[in-house]
Design an enzyme around this catalytic site. Structure first.
Site, PDB file in Angstrom:
ATOM      1  N   ASN A   1       0.850  -1.192   0.000  1.00 14.98           N
ATOM      2  CA  ASN A   1       0.000   0.000   0.000  1.00 14.98           C
ATOM      3  C   ASN A   1       0.892   1.251   0.000  1.00 14.98           C
ATOM      4  O   ASN A   1       1.719   1.434   0.895  1.00 14.98           O
ATOM      5  CB  ASN A   1      -0.898  -0.035   1.255  1.00 14.98           C
ATOM      6  CG  ASN A   1      -1.830   1.159   1.326  1.00 14.98           C
ATOM      7  OD1 ASN A   1      -1.416   2.288   1.103  1.00 14.98           O
ATOM      8  ND2 ASN A   1      -3.082   0.915   1.664  1.00 14.98           N
TER       9      ASN A   1
ATOM     10  N   HIS B   1      -5.572   3.642  -1.709  1.00 12.92           N
ATOM     11  CA  HIS B   1      -6.899   4.027  -1.213  1.00 12.92           C
ATOM     12  C   HIS B   1      -7.202   5.435  -1.696  1.00 12.92           C
ATOM     13  O   HIS B   1      -6.556   6.395  -1.262  1.00 12.92           O
ATOM     14  CB  HIS B   1      -6.877   3.964   0.323  1.00 12.92           C
ATOM     15  CG  HIS B   1      -8.195   4.242   0.965  1.00 12.92           C
ATOM     16  ND1 HIS B   1      -8.377   4.154   2.328  1.00 12.92           N
ATOM     17  CD2 HIS B   1      -9.399   4.604   0.461  1.00 12.92           C
ATOM     18  CE1 HIS B   1      -9.640   4.445   2.630  1.00 12.92           C
ATOM     19  NE2 HIS B   1     -10.273   4.729   1.510  1.00 12.92           N
TER      20      HIS B   1
ATOM     21  N   ARG C   1      -9.337   8.211  -1.182  1.00 11.44           N
ATOM     22  CA  ARG C   1     -10.336   8.684  -0.218  1.00 11.44           C
ATOM     23  C   ARG C   1     -11.155   9.810  -0.804  1.00 11.44           C
ATOM     24  O   ARG C   1     -10.683  10.562  -1.656  1.00 11.44           O
ATOM     25  CB  ARG C   1      -9.642   9.183   1.058  1.00 11.44           C
ATOM     26  CG  ARG C   1      -9.270   8.065   2.001  1.00 11.44           C
ATOM     27  CD  ARG C   1      -8.638   8.625   3.268  1.00 11.44           C
ATOM     28  NE  ARG C   1      -8.505   7.580   4.269  1.00 11.44           N
ATOM     29  CZ  ARG C   1      -9.412   7.333   5.224  1.00 11.44           C
ATOM     30  NH1 ARG C   1     -10.474   8.092   5.334  1.00 11.44           N
ATOM     31  NH2 ARG C   1      -9.213   6.351   6.071  1.00 11.44           N
TER      32      ARG C   1
ATOM     33  N   ARG D   1      -6.883  12.869   0.690  1.00 11.75           N
ATOM     34  CA  ARG D   1      -5.825  13.320   1.608  1.00 11.75           C
ATOM     35  C   ARG D   1      -4.465  12.726   1.244  1.00 11.75           C
ATOM     36  O   ARG D   1      -3.438  13.245   1.620  1.00 11.75           O
ATOM     37  CB  ARG D   1      -6.181  12.980   3.052  1.00 11.75           C
ATOM     38  CG  ARG D   1      -6.177  11.507   3.347  1.00 11.75           C
ATOM     39  CD  ARG D   1      -6.364  11.257   4.819  1.00 11.75           C
ATOM     40  NE  ARG D   1      -7.709  11.555   5.255  1.00 11.75           N
ATOM     41  CZ  ARG D   1      -8.263  11.002   6.344  1.00 11.75           C
ATOM     42  NH1 ARG D   1      -7.560  10.183   7.095  1.00 11.75           N
ATOM     43  NH2 ARG D   1      -9.495  11.271   6.686  1.00 11.75           N
TER      44      ARG D   1
ATOM     45  N   GLU E   1      -8.639   0.578  -3.029  1.00  7.32           N
ATOM     46  CA  GLU E   1      -9.507   0.649  -1.841  1.00  7.32           C
ATOM     47  C   GLU E   1     -10.398   1.867  -1.981  1.00  7.32           C
ATOM     48  O   GLU E   1      -9.919   2.954  -2.333  1.00  7.32           O
ATOM     49  CB  GLU E   1      -8.660   0.790  -0.583  1.00  7.32           C
ATOM     50  CG  GLU E   1      -7.839  -0.435  -0.269  1.00  7.32           C
ATOM     51  CD  GLU E   1      -6.938  -0.196   0.937  1.00  7.32           C
ATOM     52  OE1 GLU E   1      -7.006   0.895   1.537  1.00  7.32           O
ATOM     53  OE2 GLU E   1      -6.164  -1.083   1.257  1.00  7.32           O
TER      54      GLU E   1
ATOM     55  N   THR F   1      -8.470   3.888   8.485  1.00  8.30           N
ATOM     56  CA  THR F   1      -9.690   3.083   8.469  1.00  8.30           C
ATOM     57  C   THR F   1      -9.813   2.347   9.798  1.00  8.30           C
ATOM     58  O   THR F   1      -9.109   1.373  10.051  1.00  8.30           O
ATOM     59  CB  THR F   1      -9.646   2.094   7.287  1.00  8.30           C
ATOM     60  OG1 THR F   1      -9.213   2.799   6.134  1.00  8.30           O
ATOM     61  CG2 THR F   1     -11.013   1.494   7.035  1.00  8.30           C
TER      62      THR F   1
ATOM     63  N   GLU G   1     -11.303  -9.102   3.234  1.00  9.56           N
ATOM     64  CA  GLU G   1     -10.026  -8.764   3.870  1.00  9.56           C
ATOM     65  C   GLU G   1     -10.319  -8.538   5.347  1.00  9.56           C
ATOM     66  O   GLU G   1     -11.158  -7.697   5.711  1.00  9.56           O
ATOM     67  CB  GLU G   1      -9.415  -7.504   3.242  1.00  9.56           C
ATOM     68  CG  GLU G   1      -8.079  -7.134   3.906  1.00  9.56           C
ATOM     69  CD  GLU G   1      -7.274  -6.106   3.141  1.00  9.56           C
ATOM     70  OE1 GLU G   1      -7.351  -6.048   1.898  1.00  9.56           O
ATOM     71  OE2 GLU G   1      -6.554  -5.344   3.815  1.00  9.56           O
TER      72      GLU G   1
HETATM   73  N1  PXP Z   1      -6.035  -2.954   4.061  1.00 10.96           N
HETATM   74  C1  PXP Z   1      -6.986  -1.989   4.026  1.00 10.96           C
HETATM   75  C2  PXP Z   1      -8.341  -2.360   3.530  1.00 10.96           C
HETATM   76  C3  PXP Z   1      -6.705  -0.678   4.445  1.00 10.96           C
HETATM   77  O1  PXP Z   1      -7.667   0.260   4.423  1.00 10.96           O
HETATM   78  C4  PXP Z   1      -5.389  -0.360   4.850  1.00 10.96           C
HETATM   79  C5  PXP Z   1      -5.064   1.043   5.244  1.00 10.96           C
HETATM   80  O2  PXP Z   1      -5.263   1.888   4.180  1.00 10.96           O
HETATM   81  C6  PXP Z   1      -4.432  -1.387   4.833  1.00 10.96           C
HETATM   82  C7  PXP Z   1      -4.779  -2.674   4.465  1.00 10.96           C
HETATM   83  C8  PXP Z   1      -3.012  -1.141   5.205  1.00 10.96           C
HETATM   84  O3  PXP Z   1      -2.892  -0.723   6.520  1.00 10.96           O
HETATM   85  P1  PXP Z   1      -1.494  -0.175   7.032  1.00 10.96           P
HETATM   86  O4  PXP Z   1      -1.193   1.059   6.244  1.00 10.96           O
HETATM   87  O5  PXP Z   1      -1.729   0.071   8.468  1.00 10.96           O
HETATM   88  O6  PXP Z   1      -0.474  -1.254   6.775  1.00 10.96           O
END
Ligand code: PXP
Length: 250
Positions: free
Chosen positions: A10, A46, A48, A52, A73, A104, A154
């Site tokens: 991510n 993601h 949003r 942001r 996402e 989230t 997930e």
């Molecule tokens: N999975 C989903 C669905 C998420 O929304 C996020 C955060 O955006 C992550 C995984 C990854 O989380 P982190 O950035 O805490 O590793």
């Protein structure tokens, strides 16, 4: 039949740093390219509602410039649905979104919002996009995801990662273990993510029915110190060791 474990990287927080100053640096698409070279199996971003971190042009460029599967996402809104249908990424993960949250905070209440979510799951699926629902590790949420026809869930690992090491974290892990077994029993592909780090990833990687982890904040934070390539290499090694130790394949 043991299944390998994929790592989705991510890249949201590369965009967070970029947006702190405006402009183009650091570029999340460059991070996605580096992640691909370093052995990521997929890229997650993601978009949003408040933009942001990831912005619309990042999604366009990720689709055009990155060969790895993109997992977009998004909240279940008409605006996001239209964007997803325009780009048709490999996968869309529907997540709850609150403007005031820092990240989230919990899973989607699929069981409580079936009427609203049905159209999103249906339209995305009909466009050939693999739909995943980001949920807390609760059997009722898994059953609701199955009833909606989503092929993937997930599991939110945030509560597990945030719990103090010891009995509390073990109890949260147990919820994830049970949910992953339930997903398998009802025919859902199971992913997991949120808050995972070198310290917490092993126990989740060891769960044989979880086939994908999506990790962002920790990886991007570590990359500041040792580079993204080194960070991914180490994360993959921790995942692999835990998977093999539990009798799985990496
Ligand atoms: N999975 C989903 C669905 C998420 O929304 C996020 C955060 O955006 C992550 C995984 C990854 O989380 P982190 O950035 O805490 O590793």
């Amino acid at each position: 039949m043991p299944r390998p474990l994929r790592l989705g990287v991510n890249i949201d927080h590369v965009a967070t740093v970029r947006n702190a100053r405006g402009g183009r640096h650091p570029d999340p698409v460059r991070a996605a390219k580096l992640a691909a070279e370093a052995g990521a199996d997929g890229i997650t971003a993601h978009l949003r509602e408040d933009r942001r971190h990831i912005i619309d042009s990042d999604i366009e460029r990720l689709m055009a410039e990155i060969r790895l599967p993109l997992n977009l996402e998004m909240a279940a809104t008409d605006e996001m649905l239209a964007i997803a249908l325009r780009h048709t990424p490999h996968a869309c993960c529907l997540v709850p979104e609150k403007r005031t949250e820092v990240t989230t905070e919990g899973g989607l209440d699929v069981a409580g919002q079936m009427g609203n979510l049905r159209r999103y799951v249906g339209d995305l699926g009909a466009a050939g996009i693999r739909v995943s629902l980001f949920i807390d590790p609760e059997p009722a949420q898994l059953d609701a995801a199955k009833a909606l026809g989503a092929p993937v869930v997930e599991l939110h690992t945030g509560a597990y990662c945030e719990a103090p090491a010891g009995a509390e974290r073990a109890a949260e892990l147990e919820r994830i273990v049970r949910a992953a077994a339930h997903a398998e029993a009802i025919g859902l592909e199971c992913h997991a993510g949120h808050g995972l780090s070198y310290e917490t990833v092993g126990a989740v990687a060891a769960i044989p029915t979880i086939v994908e982890l999506n990790i962002g904040h920790f990886l991007i934070g570590e990359a500041i110190f040792v580079g993204l390539g080194n960070t991914l290499q180490r994360m993959r090694a921790v995942m692999k060791d835990a998977r093999l130790a539990s009798g799985g394949v990496s």
